[in-house]
Design an enzyme around this catalytic site. Structure first.
Site, short mmCIF file in Angstrom:
data_model
loop_
_atom_site.label_atom_id
_atom_site.label_comp_id
_atom_site.label_asym_id
_atom_site.label_seq_id
_atom_site.Cartn_x
_atom_site.Cartn_y
_atom_site.Cartn_z
CE LYS A 35 -0.34 -0.12 5.06
NZ LYS A 35 -1.19 -0.57 6.20
CE1 TYR B 123 14.94 30.89 5.95
CE2 TYR B 123 15.25 28.59 5.35
CZ TYR B 123 14.93 29.89 5.01
OH TYR B 123 14.59 30.19 3.71
C1 LIG Z 1 -0.41 -1.57 6.92
C2 LIG Z 1 -0.98 -2.80 7.52
C3 LIG Z 1 -0.16 -3.91 7.76
C4 LIG Z 1 1.35 -3.89 7.59
O1 LIG Z 1 1.89 -3.39 8.79
P1 LIG Z 1 3.47 -3.31 9.03
O2 LIG Z 1 3.60 -2.79 10.42
O3 LIG Z 1 3.99 -2.35 8.03
O4 LIG Z 1 4.00 -4.68 8.85
C5 LIG Z 1 -0.77 -5.07 8.20
N1 LIG Z 1 -2.11 -5.12 8.44
C6 LIG Z 1 -2.91 -4.05 8.26
C7 LIG Z 1 -4.36 -4.17 8.56
C8 LIG Z 1 -2.38 -2.86 7.81
O5 LIG Z 1 -3.17 -1.79 7.65
#
Ligand SMILES: *Cc1c(COP(=O)(O)O)cnc(C)c1O
Length: 355
Positions: free
Chosen positions: A33, A250
């Site tokens: 994702k 800055y």
């Molecule tokens: C994003 C997500 C994961 C992956 O989690 P990580 O900590 O990156 O391994 C797994 N399950 C769900 C439901 C998620 O939203």
């Protein structure tokens, strides 16, 4: 062209996938994702296409992009579907939506679908973010099955604190989930990356590793053999000698405590390097560690070259990667590696070839 880029080591990605596989057993959804946590979803998905049992994305458009690039494996939609048209599309393409809310059940019941659905029923076992209450599990499961639209229903939950090995919240979530689902048929999916590494009890039919695939350990310092996938690098584009007592950048956040040789680097917060990074965050210049000094600007930042007399214009600066851990930068900047990796932008991406 500005000498700033993100190098993506696809061999490291496969290496990390294999670690997840060894640690978990069973099947894995490679979580890609958010453009594979900023690493390039298509390149990453294709790199894993010989290995991955399935993929997980947040929503339909992300899944369509993977299918469009030739990915054949099952694709899990972690947020499920948002309207009946999406549900129809998910069924048509054989995506596996997560069902976590009554409105989604209603859509399934009311929508004529082009193919039977395979869904994952998400149970809220204690995180209280998404999912059905534990006590509703059987009723909701039955609703799905009698809809006549669902040919298979997996059972899943998500952990709030799997990255805290000393905390028993995860054990409680596992027990609550097991109790609520006892006797129901269907595959189970519990573990994210942290659970794969720290909670063997959470290893079931399918795991959902995300961050570990990209080589950032969700439990820093554990030495799990993960290999960083992204190297964010730039170069020194100017050098100046700053007398003791002079301010830099800055807000004059940094005042030279001694005569200081300052390297100017062609990367800033508009590229995704965190503006909240304090003085002292490690950077590697020509493979030697030194530190950020002065506030990060939009397009530039400054580093201390006083003890690196060989370094100068053209020297390579690693902001994070195999020498500087993204976890360490994130921790210093008050965030997590996930956020830094997802936020890299404006820089060219270079994916190494993987065979
Ligand atoms: C994003 C997500 C994961 C992956 O989690 P990580 O900590 O990156 O391994 C797994 N399950 C769900 C439901 C998620 O939203």
């Amino acid at each position: 062209m500005r000498p700033t880029r993100a190098l993506i080591d696809l061999d490291a990605l496969r290496h990390n996938y294999h670690i997840a596989q060894q640690r978990h057993g069973g099947h894995l959804f490679a979580v890609v994702k958010a453009n594979a946590y900023g690493h390039g979803a298509l390149a990453c998905a294709q790199t894993l296409s010989w290995d991955a049992d399935g993929y997980a994305v947040a929503f339909l458009e992300e899944a369509l992009a993977l299918r469009g690039s030739g990915i054949k494996q099952p694709i899990l939609l972690l947020e499920g579907i948002f309207d009946p048209t999406e549900l129809f599309e998910a069924a048509r393409h054989g995506f596996w939506p997560v069902i976590h809310h009554p409105a989604q059940i209603e859509m399934i019941v009311k929508t004529d679908l082009p193919a039977p659905l395979r869904v994952w029923l998400k149970i809220n076992s204690g995180m209280n973010r998404a999912g059905f209450p534990l006590g509703d599990t059987r009723r909701v499961w039955r609703q799905l099955m009698v809809s006549g639209k669902v040919e298979e229903c997996g059972l899943m939950t998500h952990f709030a604190r799997a990255d805290e090995p000393e905390c028993d919240a995860t054990t409680q979530q596992i027990h609550a989930f097991d109790k609520a689902t006892r006797g129901l048929p269907g595959a189970r999916s519990l573990a994210n990356s942290a659970a794969i590494l720290a909670w063997p009890d959470a290893c079931r039919d399918w795991a959902r590793p995300g961050i570990m695939l990209y080589g950032a350990d969700p439990i820093p310092g554990e030495g799990n053999g993960l290999c960083p996938v992204m190297t964010l690098e730039s170069r020194i584009i100017a050098v100046r000698d700053l007398p003791a007592g002079e301010p830099l950048g800055y807000g004059a956040r940094f005042i030279a405590p001694r005569p200081t040789r300052v390297g100017l680097v062609a990367i800033g917060y508009a590229d995704g390097y965190p503006r909240s990074a304090p003085d002292g965050v490690p950077v590697a210049v020509d493979n030697k560690l030194t530190s950020l000094i002065g506030r990060v600007s939009m397009d530039m930042l400054t580093v201390d070259l006083t003890d690196l007399p060989e370094a100068g214009i053209g020297s390579i600066v690693e902001l994070w990667g195999k020498q500087v851990s993204v976890n360490q930068v994130a921790q210093s900047a008050g965030t997590i590696a996930y956020e830094l990796l997802c936020n890299v932008k404006r820089v060219p991406f270079i994916w190494n070839k993987s065979d």
